[in-house]
Design a protein around this motif. Structure first.
Motif, PDB file in Angstrom:
ATOM      1  N   SER A   1      58.199  47.178 131.014  1.00 27.89           N
ATOM      2  CA  SER A   1      57.037  46.299 131.179  1.00 27.89           C
ATOM      3  C   SER A   1      57.352  44.884 130.718  1.00 27.89           C
ATOM      4  O   SER A   1      57.025  43.898 131.403  1.00 27.89           O
ATOM      5  CB  SER A   1      55.856  46.861 130.384  1.00 27.89           C
ATOM      6  N   ALA A   2      58.010  44.762 129.552  1.00 26.40           N
ATOM      7  CA  ALA A   2      58.359  43.441 129.042  1.00 26.40           C
ATOM      8  C   ALA A   2      59.359  42.755 129.963  1.00 26.40           C
ATOM      9  O   ALA A   2      59.261  41.545 130.220  1.00 26.40           O
ATOM     10  CB  ALA A   2      58.924  43.557 127.627  1.00 26.40           C
ATOM     11  N   ALA A   3      60.335  43.518 130.474  1.00 21.77           N
ATOM     12  CA  ALA A   3      61.321  42.938 131.384  1.00 21.77           C
ATOM     13  C   ALA A   3      60.663  42.476 132.682  1.00 21.77           C
ATOM     14  O   ALA A   3      60.995  41.403 133.217  1.00 21.77           O
ATOM     15  CB  ALA A   3      62.422  43.954 131.669  1.00 21.77           C
ATOM     16  N   SER A   4      59.718  43.250 133.205  1.00 21.93           N
ATOM     17  CA  SER A   4      59.030  42.852 134.437  1.00 21.93           C
ATOM     18  C   SER A   4      58.226  41.579 134.226  1.00 21.93           C
ATOM     19  O   SER A   4      58.267  40.658 135.058  1.00 21.93           O
ATOM     20  CB  SER A   4      58.106  43.981 134.901  1.00 21.93           C
ATOM     21  N   LEU A   5      57.491  41.511 133.110  1.00 21.22           N
ATOM     22  CA  LEU A   5      56.719  40.304 132.831  1.00 21.22           C
ATOM     23  C   LEU A   5      57.631  39.100 132.653  1.00 21.22           C
ATOM     24  O   LEU A   5      57.331  38.003 133.157  1.00 21.22           O
ATOM     25  CB  LEU A   5      55.870  40.523 131.571  1.00 21.22           C
ATOM     26  N   GLY A   6      58.762  39.291 131.959  1.00 27.50           N
ATOM     27  CA  GLY A   6      59.715  38.200 131.802  1.00 27.50           C
ATOM     28  C   GLY A   6      60.293  37.757 133.125  1.00 27.50           C
ATOM     29  O   GLY A   6      60.476  36.554 133.373  1.00 27.50           O
TER      30      GLY A   6
ATOM     31  N   PHE B   1      58.294  38.546 144.791  1.00 28.81           N
ATOM     32  CA  PHE B   1      57.672  39.469 143.851  1.00 28.81           C
ATOM     33  C   PHE B   1      58.262  40.881 143.996  1.00 28.81           C
ATOM     34  O   PHE B   1      58.556  41.548 142.997  1.00 28.81           O
ATOM     35  CB  PHE B   1      56.159  39.502 144.069  1.00 28.81           C
ATOM     36  N   PHE B   2      58.442  41.325 145.250  1.00 27.72           N
ATOM     37  CA  PHE B   2      59.028  42.639 145.468  1.00 27.72           C
ATOM     38  C   PHE B   2      60.470  42.692 144.965  1.00 27.72           C
ATOM     39  O   PHE B   2      60.874  43.643 144.285  1.00 27.72           O
ATOM     40  CB  PHE B   2      58.976  42.993 146.960  1.00 27.72           C
ATOM     41  N   LEU B   3      61.255  41.671 145.282  1.00 22.47           N
ATOM     42  CA  LEU B   3      62.654  41.655 144.849  1.00 22.47           C
ATOM     43  C   LEU B   3      62.766  41.609 143.332  1.00 22.47           C
ATOM     44  O   LEU B   3      63.591  42.311 142.725  1.00 22.47           O
ATOM     45  CB  LEU B   3      63.375  40.456 145.472  1.00 22.47           C
ATOM     46  N   THR B   4      61.916  40.790 142.709  1.00 20.50           N
ATOM     47  CA  THR B   4      61.954  40.694 141.247  1.00 20.50           C
ATOM     48  C   THR B   4      61.572  42.016 140.601  1.00 20.50           C
ATOM     49  O   THR B   4      62.213  42.466 139.648  1.00 20.50           O
ATOM     50  CB  THR B   4      61.004  39.586 140.768  1.00 20.50           C
ATOM     51  N   ALA B   5      60.526  42.657 141.120  1.00 19.07           N
ATOM     52  CA  ALA B   5      60.089  43.941 140.564  1.00 19.07           C
ATOM     53  C   ALA B   5      61.185  44.994 140.689  1.00 19.07           C
ATOM     54  O   ALA B   5      61.455  45.754 139.749  1.00 19.07           O
ATOM     55  CB  ALA B   5      58.819  44.400 141.260  1.00 19.07           C
ATOM     56  N   ILE B   6      61.866  45.045 141.855  1.00 27.29           N
ATOM     57  CA  ILE B   6      62.915  46.039 142.064  1.00 27.29           C
ATOM     58  C   ILE B   6      64.120  45.767 141.168  1.00 27.29           C
ATOM     59  O   ILE B   6      64.619  46.654 140.466  1.00 27.29           O
ATOM     60  CB  ILE B   6      63.333  46.075 143.545  1.00 27.29           C
ATOM     61  N   LEU B   7      64.597  44.514 141.167  1.00 19.91           N
ATOM     62  CA  LEU B   7      65.799  44.183 140.400  1.00 19.91           C
ATOM     63  C   LEU B   7      65.577  44.357 138.899  1.00 19.91           C
ATOM     64  O   LEU B   7      66.415  44.929 138.199  1.00 19.91           O
ATOM     65  CB  LEU B   7      66.229  42.744 140.711  1.00 19.91           C
ATOM     66  N   VAL B   8      64.432  43.866 138.418  1.00 20.48           N
ATOM     67  CA  VAL B   8      64.156  43.979 136.979  1.00 20.48           C
ATOM     68  C   VAL B   8      63.960  45.435 136.582  1.00 20.48           C
ATOM     69  O   VAL B   8      64.425  45.876 135.521  1.00 20.48           O
ATOM     70  CB  VAL B   8      62.931  43.124 136.606  1.00 20.48           C
ATOM     71  N   GLY B   9      63.275  46.220 137.420  1.00 21.48           N
ATOM     72  CA  GLY B   9      63.067  47.631 137.115  1.00 21.48           C
ATOM     73  C   GLY B   9      64.383  48.391 137.036  1.00 21.48           C
ATOM     74  O   GLY B   9      64.612  49.168 136.101  1.00 21.48           O
ATOM     75  N   VAL B  10      65.272  48.160 138.014  1.00 25.20           N
ATOM     76  CA  VAL B  10      66.567  48.837 138.007  1.00 25.20           C
ATOM     77  C   VAL B  10      67.406  48.375 136.812  1.00 25.20           C
ATOM     78  O   VAL B  10      68.030  49.189 136.111  1.00 25.20           O
ATOM     79  CB  VAL B  10      67.316  48.577 139.327  1.00 25.20           C
ATOM     80  N   PHE B  11      67.415  47.075 136.555  1.00 28.40           N
ATOM     81  CA  PHE B  11      68.226  46.538 135.459  1.00 28.40           C
ATOM     82  C   PHE B  11      67.763  47.077 134.105  1.00 28.40           C
ATOM     83  O   PHE B  11      68.579  47.483 133.266  1.00 28.40           O
ATOM     84  CB  PHE B  11      68.160  45.008 135.470  1.00 28.40           C
ATOM     85  N   SER B  12      66.456  47.091 133.874  1.00 26.25           N
ATOM     86  CA  SER B  12      65.945  47.571 132.590  1.00 26.25           C
ATOM     87  C   SER B  12      66.230  49.056 132.399  1.00 26.25           C
ATOM     88  O   SER B  12      66.522  49.513 131.291  1.00 26.25           O
ATOM     89  CB  SER B  12      64.444  47.306 132.477  1.00 26.25           C
ATOM     90  N   SER B  13      66.172  49.829 133.483  1.00 32.07           N
ATOM     91  CA  SER B  13      66.465  51.262 133.375  1.00 32.07           C
ATOM     92  C   SER B  13      67.942  51.503 133.103  1.00 32.07           C
ATOM     93  O   SER B  13      68.311  52.339 132.278  1.00 32.07           O
ATOM     94  CB  SER B  13      66.043  51.979 134.659  1.00 32.07           C
ATOM     95  N   VAL B  14      68.810  50.760 133.795  1.00 28.98           N
ATOM     96  CA  VAL B  14      70.245  50.924 133.597  1.00 28.98           C
ATOM     97  C   VAL B  14      70.640  50.516 132.176  1.00 28.98           C
ATOM     98  O   VAL B  14      71.485  51.159 131.535  1.00 28.98           O
ATOM     99  CB  VAL B  14      71.031  50.102 134.639  1.00 28.98           C
ATOM    100  N   MET B  15      70.039  49.461 131.662  1.00 36.54           N
ATOM    101  CA  MET B  15      70.354  49.019 130.305  1.00 36.54           C
ATOM    102  C   MET B  15      69.968  50.066 129.264  1.00 36.54           C
ATOM    103  O   MET B  15      70.582  50.168 128.204  1.00 36.54           O
ATOM    104  CB  MET B  15      69.632  47.708 130.004  1.00 36.54           C
ATOM    105  N   GLN B  16      68.972  50.869 129.560  1.00 38.39           N
ATOM    106  CA  GLN B  16      68.517  51.880 128.596  1.00 38.39           C
ATOM    107  C   GLN B  16      69.264  53.203 128.709  1.00 38.39           C
ATOM    108  O   GLN B  16      69.666  53.786 127.697  1.00 38.39           O
ATOM    109  CB  GLN B  16      67.017  52.147 128.778  1.00 38.39           C
TER     110      GLN B  16
END
Length: 356
Positions: free
Chosen positions: A35-40, A96-111
């Motif tokens: 959530s924080a990554a998406s908002l950022g 918005f769609f690209l940002t949501a997808i990229l940030v979601g994938v990146f935050s999941s991979v980082m975790q």
């Protein structure tokens, strides 16, 4: 009492248990981080691309309204206008769609890394069990999620209230401003609120991720019995392994005893150690140890040697040195050349006398 102590999960999880949990989809994953990554990501998108997106938004509406006053507006013209409108509007929507997808994938991979597991989404009868569902609803995890949600609502409410009070004079003066200035002021207020909210969510995400890792570690903890069972599964039953080693040792000893009759001499200590040596002048540069043993095995080597007419020579110092320094199948070290040569010379002389 001992059994209850061994069943208590007090030991850190092994790497195998962590890997198995990962295969099952049990990983330290925090929704707050996503959530924080998406908002950022959206804040960065607005900061660097708000101008272009607003220009595209304005142009799309201008295009639409400037062409809707045509005298003849049939189905073909309307389809063309709608297609052009959505084509220009995609400049606003696509980021918005690209940002949501990229940030979601990146935050999941980082975790959790790149490894994917489909087991959590596979159908299971356990998920349809009402008792299991009620247990999840009233579990400690559900309670902690409720506390986190209430805390998030309180933080968001406080940030919204604080920002509203801070910008209250500007909000009161919005009525007297022109539309463009009003739009700029509203954008500044919303941007300030969103940035403060992002900072608060980032702090909560860090703590939540640390909590998720700690909670997963507690769930994966093992008891002493679990560790023993895992060792049995990964390395085999210790009793079975001991039996296999015993069989291998017996086979090795049997092969070794077959070499004793071929030896030239057996050097003893006299009963604690026995070393059988063979020397072939044409094929060997030095005498070779073909069998050795201590105590019971030494007595067996001596017995087999006597049964097969192999000379048994008593020399405690040489026997002890060869036993500890030379392995079966190896040639004797240079240090023993003189002593062994004297022993073999004695053996060869005795054999010649016996033949005569």
């Amino acid at each position: 009492m001992a059994e209850s102590g061994s069943d208590e999960k007090t030991e850190a999880p092994s790497q195998k248990r962590r890997d198995d949990a990962r295969e099952e989809g049990q990983v330290a994953y925090s929704k707050e981080v996503s959530s924080a990554a998406s908002l950022g990501g959206f804040l960065l998108l607005f900061y660097f691309g708000a101008g272009k997106m607003l220009d595209a938004y304005r142009e799309s509406f201008l295009f639409a309204f400037s062409n809707l006053n045509l005298a003849e507006l049939d189905y073909g013209i309307l389809t063309t206008l709608v297609g052009m409108f959505f084509k220009q509007s995609s400049v606003l929507v696509a980021p918005f769609f690209l940002t949501a997808i990229l940030v979601g994938v990146f935050s999941s991979v980082m975790q959790v890394g790149l490894k994917l597991s489909l087991k959590p989404i596979m159908p299971s009868l356990k998920k349809l069990n009402p008792a299991s569902g009620l247990a999840r609803i009233f579990s400690k995890q559900a309670f902690s999620e409720l506390i986190k949600s209430l805390f998030k609502m309180a933080v968001i409410g406080y940030i919204g209230y604080y920002t509203f009070i801070e910008f209250l004079p500007d909000i009161a003066n919005l009525v007297d401003r022109d539309p463009m200035a009003m739009f700029t002021s509203v954008g500044e207020i919303i941007g300030t609120f969103a940035f403060r909210l992002f900072l608060a969510m980032a702090v909560m995400a860090v703590f939540d991720f640390m909590f998720q890792r700690w909670d997963l570690e507690q769930k994966l903890k093992m008891s002493l019995q679990d560790i023993k069972e895992e060792m049995k599964q990964s390395e085999g039953d210790p009793q079975l392994k001991a039996k296999i080693r015993s069989i291998q040792q017996q086979m090795s000893q049997a092969r070794m005893m077959q070499e004793v009759p071929k030896a030239d001499v057996v050097v003893t200590n006299p009963t604690h150690f026995a070393i059988a040596m063979l020397y072939d002048r044409e094929n060997m540069s030095a005498p070779q140890v073909v069998a050795k043993g201590a105590d019971h095995m030494a007595r067996r080597i001596i017995e087999v040697a006597k049964q097969n007419g192999v000379t048994v020579f008593e020399n405690p110092q040489v026997a002890r040195g060869l036993y500890f320094q030379v392995e079966i199948g190896d040639s004797i070290p240079e240090f023993f050349y003189k002593a062994v040569a004297e022993i073999l010379a004695f053996v060869y002389k005795a054999k010649k006398k016996k033949r005569r």
